[in-house]
Design a protein around this motif. Structure first.
Motif, PDB file in Angstrom:
ATOM      1  N   LEU A   1       0.856  -1.184   0.000  1.00  0.00           N
ATOM      2  CA  LEU A   1       0.000   0.000   0.000  1.00  0.00           C
ATOM      3  C   LEU A   1       0.892   1.235   0.000  1.00  0.00           C
ATOM      4  O   LEU A   1       1.916   1.268   0.694  1.00  0.00           O
ATOM      5  CB  LEU A   1      -0.902  -0.009   1.248  1.00  0.00           C
ATOM      6  CG  LEU A   1      -2.117   0.907   1.271  1.00  0.00           C
ATOM      7  CD1 LEU A   1      -3.143   0.492   0.225  1.00  0.00           C
ATOM      8  CD2 LEU A   1      -2.757   0.891   2.664  1.00  0.00           C
ATOM      9  N   PRO A   2       0.552   2.276  -0.761  1.00  0.00           N
ATOM     10  CA  PRO A   2       1.340   3.516  -0.727  1.00  0.00           C
ATOM     11  C   PRO A   2       1.291   4.175   0.649  1.00  0.00           C
ATOM     12  O   PRO A   2       0.401   3.908   1.460  1.00  0.00           O
ATOM     13  CB  PRO A   2       0.660   4.393  -1.782  1.00  0.00           C
ATOM     14  CG  PRO A   2      -0.090   3.449  -2.650  1.00  0.00           C
ATOM     15  CD  PRO A   2      -0.511   2.321  -1.774  1.00  0.00           C
ATOM     16  N   LYS A   3       2.213   5.071   0.884  1.00  0.00           N
ATOM     17  CA  LYS A   3       2.245   5.809   2.144  1.00  0.00           C
ATOM     18  C   LYS A   3       0.978   6.651   2.295  1.00  0.00           C
ATOM     19  O   LYS A   3       0.337   7.029   1.309  1.00  0.00           O
ATOM     20  CB  LYS A   3       3.478   6.702   2.195  1.00  0.00           C
ATOM     21  CG  LYS A   3       4.794   5.939   2.222  1.00  0.00           C
ATOM     22  CD  LYS A   3       5.971   6.917   2.255  1.00  0.00           C
ATOM     23  CE  LYS A   3       7.290   6.163   2.268  1.00  0.00           C
ATOM     24  NZ  LYS A   3       8.448   7.106   2.292  1.00  0.00           N
ATOM     25  N   LEU A   4       0.663   6.986   3.539  1.00  0.00           N
ATOM     26  CA  LEU A   4      -0.566   7.716   3.836  1.00  0.00           C
ATOM     27  C   LEU A   4      -0.650   9.017   3.050  1.00  0.00           C
ATOM     28  O   LEU A   4      -1.692   9.342   2.473  1.00  0.00           O
ATOM     29  CB  LEU A   4      -0.666   7.996   5.340  1.00  0.00           C
ATOM     30  CG  LEU A   4      -1.873   8.818   5.806  1.00  0.00           C
ATOM     31  CD1 LEU A   4      -3.169   8.110   5.446  1.00  0.00           C
ATOM     32  CD2 LEU A   4      -1.800   9.087   7.311  1.00  0.00           C
ATOM     33  N   GLU A   5       0.431   9.797   3.027  1.00  0.00           N
ATOM     34  CA  GLU A   5       0.388  11.086   2.336  1.00  0.00           C
ATOM     35  C   GLU A   5       0.164  10.930   0.838  1.00  0.00           C
ATOM     36  O   GLU A   5      -0.284  11.872   0.168  1.00  0.00           O
ATOM     37  CB  GLU A   5       1.673  11.876   2.604  1.00  0.00           C
ATOM     38  CG  GLU A   5       2.956  11.164   2.228  1.00  0.00           C
ATOM     39  CD  GLU A   5       3.559  10.383   3.398  1.00  0.00           C
ATOM     40  OE1 GLU A   5       4.786  10.184   3.385  1.00  0.00           O
ATOM     41  OE2 GLU A   5       2.793   9.991   4.305  1.00  0.00           O
ATOM     42  N   GLU A   6       0.438   9.752   0.298  1.00  0.00           N
ATOM     43  CA  GLU A   6       0.190   9.489  -1.112  1.00  0.00           C
ATOM     44  C   GLU A   6      -1.235   9.009  -1.357  1.00  0.00           C
ATOM     45  O   GLU A   6      -1.710   9.031  -2.496  1.00  0.00           O
ATOM     46  CB  GLU A   6       1.181   8.449  -1.640  1.00  0.00           C
ATOM     47  CG  GLU A   6       2.636   8.892  -1.580  1.00  0.00           C
ATOM     48  CD  GLU A   6       3.590   7.791  -1.986  1.00  0.00           C
ATOM     49  OE1 GLU A   6       3.126   6.750  -2.508  1.00  0.00           O
ATOM     50  OE2 GLU A   6       4.798   7.946  -1.772  1.00  0.00           O
ATOM     51  N   ARG A   7      -1.906   8.603  -0.299  1.00  0.00           N
ATOM     52  CA  ARG A   7      -3.280   8.110  -0.441  1.00  0.00           C
ATOM     53  C   ARG A   7      -4.313   9.195  -0.189  1.00  0.00           C
ATOM     54  O   ARG A   7      -5.440   9.116  -0.677  1.00  0.00           O
ATOM     55  CB  ARG A   7      -3.534   6.937   0.528  1.00  0.00           C
ATOM     56  CG  ARG A   7      -2.566   5.778   0.372  1.00  0.00           C
ATOM     57  CD  ARG A   7      -3.058   4.514   1.049  1.00  0.00           C
ATOM     58  NE  ARG A   7      -3.551   4.682   2.382  1.00  0.00           N
ATOM     59  CZ  ARG A   7      -2.830   4.549   3.500  1.00  0.00           C
ATOM     60  NH1 ARG A   7      -1.529   4.271   3.413  1.00  0.00           N
ATOM     61  NH2 ARG A   7      -3.386   4.689   4.681  1.00  0.00           N
ATOM     62  N   LEU A   8      -3.943  10.207   0.597  1.00  0.00           N
ATOM     63  CA  LEU A   8      -4.868  11.279   0.923  1.00  0.00           C
ATOM     64  C   LEU A   8      -4.749  12.415  -0.078  1.00  0.00           C
ATOM     65  O   LEU A   8      -3.698  12.607  -0.692  1.00  0.00           O
ATOM     66  CB  LEU A   8      -4.573  11.820   2.330  1.00  0.00           C
ATOM     67  CG  LEU A   8      -4.977  10.943   3.507  1.00  0.00           C
ATOM     68  CD1 LEU A   8      -4.461  11.550   4.812  1.00  0.00           C
ATOM     69  CD2 LEU A   8      -6.479  10.764   3.575  1.00  0.00           C
ATOM     70  N   PRO A   9      -5.823  13.190  -0.255  1.00  0.00           N
ATOM     71  CA  PRO A   9      -5.705  14.389  -1.089  1.00  0.00           C
ATOM     72  C   PRO A   9      -4.795  15.416  -0.432  1.00  0.00           C
ATOM     73  O   PRO A   9      -4.463  15.319   0.754  1.00  0.00           O
ATOM     74  CB  PRO A   9      -7.153  14.895  -1.178  1.00  0.00           C
ATOM     75  CG  PRO A   9      -7.830  14.337   0.024  1.00  0.00           C
ATOM     76  CD  PRO A   9      -7.180  13.012   0.284  1.00  0.00           C
TER      77      PRO A   9
END
Length: 710
Positions: free
Chosen positions: A81-89
């Motif tokens: 899974l990508p990092k959180l900052e890459e998943r959020l707008p």
């Protein structure tokens, strides 16, 4: 959307039961901690906010530090899974409610519903909505749309979406997903999707929508469309409401425009396209909601698990949802629902999706020490309780003429002992009412004049006075001419008033009907209960064959114009079905057709309003509201329509307004608001004010999540 018809949850799902007793309700209310400002107009445009204080809602600042579920963090560490900052707008939506506290990740909700359709499950998820209602509908805040503006007359709207949004499968979201829905479904005559209310101007014509770039939508109308923002917030999109977006990257493989091998039946029930887009049933269909379908078993169970790309966070920076899983068990039998509740075989329940009613509170409280399920009550916000309305377009001429005589309906209203029904059916909750739109509607709170108009409508024919009722009937010639104790028509023919209802209706309505029959029999009206097979009820009503409808509620809001069908006839399901259908056909291909045919034999059945009559006057005023950009002037026009309901009504014979809805909340679950924490005590009845989605179940959490798993 169309199957909901703007009905309250109880009216739609036949929810409730009957008993006698009393319930004490909390009397205070709170509010969301919002500040003024926010998404105002650009380029000198005039603000078109509908907030009660004339303000928009200012979004909360994005927390400096973000965090995620430990389970997702493990997937990130494993490279799955990508990092959180890459998943959020870039700027996630920060849920603003003032009752929230930092939560814990994990655990599941296990609840029951009456059906496995999308209606109940989607109501937990506001994630597809462009804008959001806040403060029990008093304000509109951002959603997927980060900011928006209109020009001075509200004929052009521009929506700016959040940068970096992603579908639940990780694919970037863009305005292509809206234009796919618009061009390839709504405007495609082969597909059943139709332009929603927010896609039409005040003249009823469809807007022109374009996407200048991946984050911007432009909506242009040929006349003012001042309620656009309200209608973008109403319903849950891709649920009970219109779609407004579909995952183009996923669905285009079943669309003939993008896949030439797709057969001609792609848009029918036999085609794969609509099966694949049904995200409630199809685990592979991407979503923008907090949870995504994990498994679906028709008529048994639907399970949702966390969407790792959900675009909302808590005020302390936690990516939502806190809960791992939502588990909906389908239990259609009302007695089994109650049994499971008192045995604690669930850890949460919203009564609007079950058959639990006020009569069950005593047993639920008695079981609380064992089940740990606390009973909360949210205001319904409805304007009537169990409603009775006559068919103004009844097929038989003499009876139709009598029904259209306001004095006849006023007499029957004065003969109605509403206080008895309030005690027997509603445990003395709510407020007695003649029958109105929602008492929480903005038009009735904006100033003192609005409050006065509401009270005048509520109290117009509420007085229980059988002698006055008899006097009015005598004056219009509805008297007992043959001495048999029953009143006849003015011409001396037999008069029978039928209380029509669907044969499978809830005990709430049956009990009310029995009490109403007693009241009307007592003044000499031959009143008869008439159960009708459910499958044919709607068609009989539209054709003018049924005399009354006795099983609905007026559950709309947060203002009277976003879904005004109770206020003004504009379709065929309410109190003037043929006149409503006549209005509905205006501007369409059938408007001028079959005008020389009997109205009841037209396809569809329809008739024009009487010139200068109350319906014609309502239509004229309503047409003005649709193109009036000034909010206060729209309120004043609504008041003018209400005055017609008072002088020429009542068209809606209600009993009590704003009765409560039950919630069962386990004592270990937090961030579920109590009534006194809500801006107006709750607004649970309307489908267009989606509950519980407006209270963001993604923020709910367990103090001990390990003890609450499936």
């Amino acid at each position: 959307m169309n199957d909901r018809l703007g009905l309250s949850r109880r009216a739609l799902l036949h929810l409730s039961a009957v008993a006698a007793g009393s319930v004490v309700l909390a009397g205070c209310s709170g509010g969301d901690n919002q500040t003024d400002g926010g998404a105002g107009p650009k380029g000198g445009g005039k603000p078109t906010s509908r907030a009660r204080k004339g303000s928009r809602v200012k979004p909360l600042a994005v927390p400096a530090k973000l965090k995620e579920s430990p389970e997702l963090a493990k997937l990130v560490q494993a490279g799955k899974l990508p990092k959180l900052e890459e998943r959020l707008p870039k700027k996630p939506y920060v849920v603003p409610h003032n009752w929230l506290e930092p939560g814990k990740y994990g655990g599941a909700i296990s609840t029951v519903t009456s059906a496995s359709d999308s209606g109940t499950h989607a109501e937990f998820m506001y994630g597809h909505s462009l804008l959001r209602w806040l403060n029990d509908g008093q304000d509109i805040g951002p959603g997927l749309v980060e900011s928006w503006e209109s020009n001075a007359d509200a004929s052009e709207w521009t929506l700016h979406f959040r940068e970096g949004l992603k579908w639940s499968d990780g694919h970037p979201w863009s305005t292509d997903d809206i234009m796919f829905w618009w061009n390839d479904m709504v405007l495609n005559t082969q597909h059943s999707e139709v332009p929603p209310d927010e896609a039409r101007s005040g003249k009823g014509t469809v807007m022109t929508m374009t996407a200048p770039d991946a984050l911007t939508i432009s909506m242009k109308f040929d006349a003012p469309a001042p309620l656009t923002a309200d209608r973008l917030a109403m319903w849950v999109k891709r649920g009970n409401g219109p779609g407004w977006m579909e995952p183009k990257h996923y669905l285009k493989q079943w669309h003939p425009k993008y896949n030439k091998s797709v057969g001609k039946d792609w848009a029918t029930d036999k085609g794969l396209f609509d099966q694949k887009r049904a995200w409630i049933r199809n685990p592979d269909c991407p979503v923008m909601t907090g949870w995504k379908c994990k498994s679906y078993s028709e008529g048994r169970r639907v399970v949702f698990d966390r969407n790792p790309y959900y675009w909302c966070v808590s005020p302390d920076g936690a990516q939502l949802p806190y809960l791992d899983t939502l588990n909906f068990n389908v239990v259609q039998n009302p007695e089994v629902q109650k049994l499971q509740a008192v045995e604690g075989k669930m850890n949460f329940l919203f009564g609007g999706f079950t058959s639990l009613f006020l009569s069950d509170i005593s047993s639920l409280k008695q079981a609380q020490s064992k089940t740990k399920l606390e009973v909360l009550l949210w205001d319904a916000g409805d304007g009537s309780g169990s409603l009775v309305f006559f068919n103004q377009d009844y097929y038989e001429p003499k009876m139709r003429k009598l029904i259209r005589n306001a004095k006849f309906r006023q007499a029957l209203s004065h003969a109605y002992n509403r206080a008895e029904v309030q005690k027997a059916v509603y445990y003395n909750t709510g407020e007695l009412t003649t029958g109105t739109m929602s008492p929480k509607a903005i038009e009735f709170h904006v100033n003192e004049e609005g409050k006065k108009v509401y009270k005048s409508w509520r109290d117009s024919y509420i007085k229980y006075d059988p002698e006055l009722a008899k006097k009015i009937l005598d004056e219009i010639g509805v008297v007992d001419k043959d001495g048999d104790g029953k009143r006849e028509m003015p011409d001396g023919s037999k008069l029978v008033v039928r209380l029509d209802y669907q044969a499978d209706t809830a005990p709430e309505h049956l009990h009310k009907n029995n009490l109403l029959k007693k009241d009307w029999d007592a003044i000499g009206i031959d009143t008869r209960l008439n159960p009708v097979p459910p499958d044919g009820f709607g068609d009989q009503w539209r054709f003018g064959k049924l005399m009354t409808n006795t099983t609905w509620e007026t559950g709309d809001g947060p203002n009277c114009l976003v879904y005004p069908q109770w206020l003004v006839p504009m379709e065929s399901s309410r109190w003037a079905p043929l006149q409503g259908e006549f209005y509905n056909q205006r501007g369409g291909p059938n408007e001028k057709k079959q005008l020389d045919v009997d109205p009841y034999k037209r396809t569809p059945p329809r008739m024009d309003a009487e010139p200068g009559g109350p319906v014609a006057r309502l239509w004229k005023i309503y047409d003005q509201t649709k193109i009036e950009p000034d909010e206060l002037k729209r309120h004043q026009l609504v008041w003018e329509m209400v005055k017609i309901h008072i002088t020429d009504g009542p068209y809606l014979l209600g009993v009590v307004a704003n009765t409560p809805y039950i919630l069962l909340v386990h004592e270990d679950m937090k961030n579920v608001p109590a009534r006194n924490e809500l801006a107006m005590g709750g607004f649970a009845a309307p489908w267009i004010h989606p509950t519980p989605a407006v209270y963001d179940p993604e923020t709910w959490f367990w103090t001990n999540p390990d003890q609450h798993t499936i």
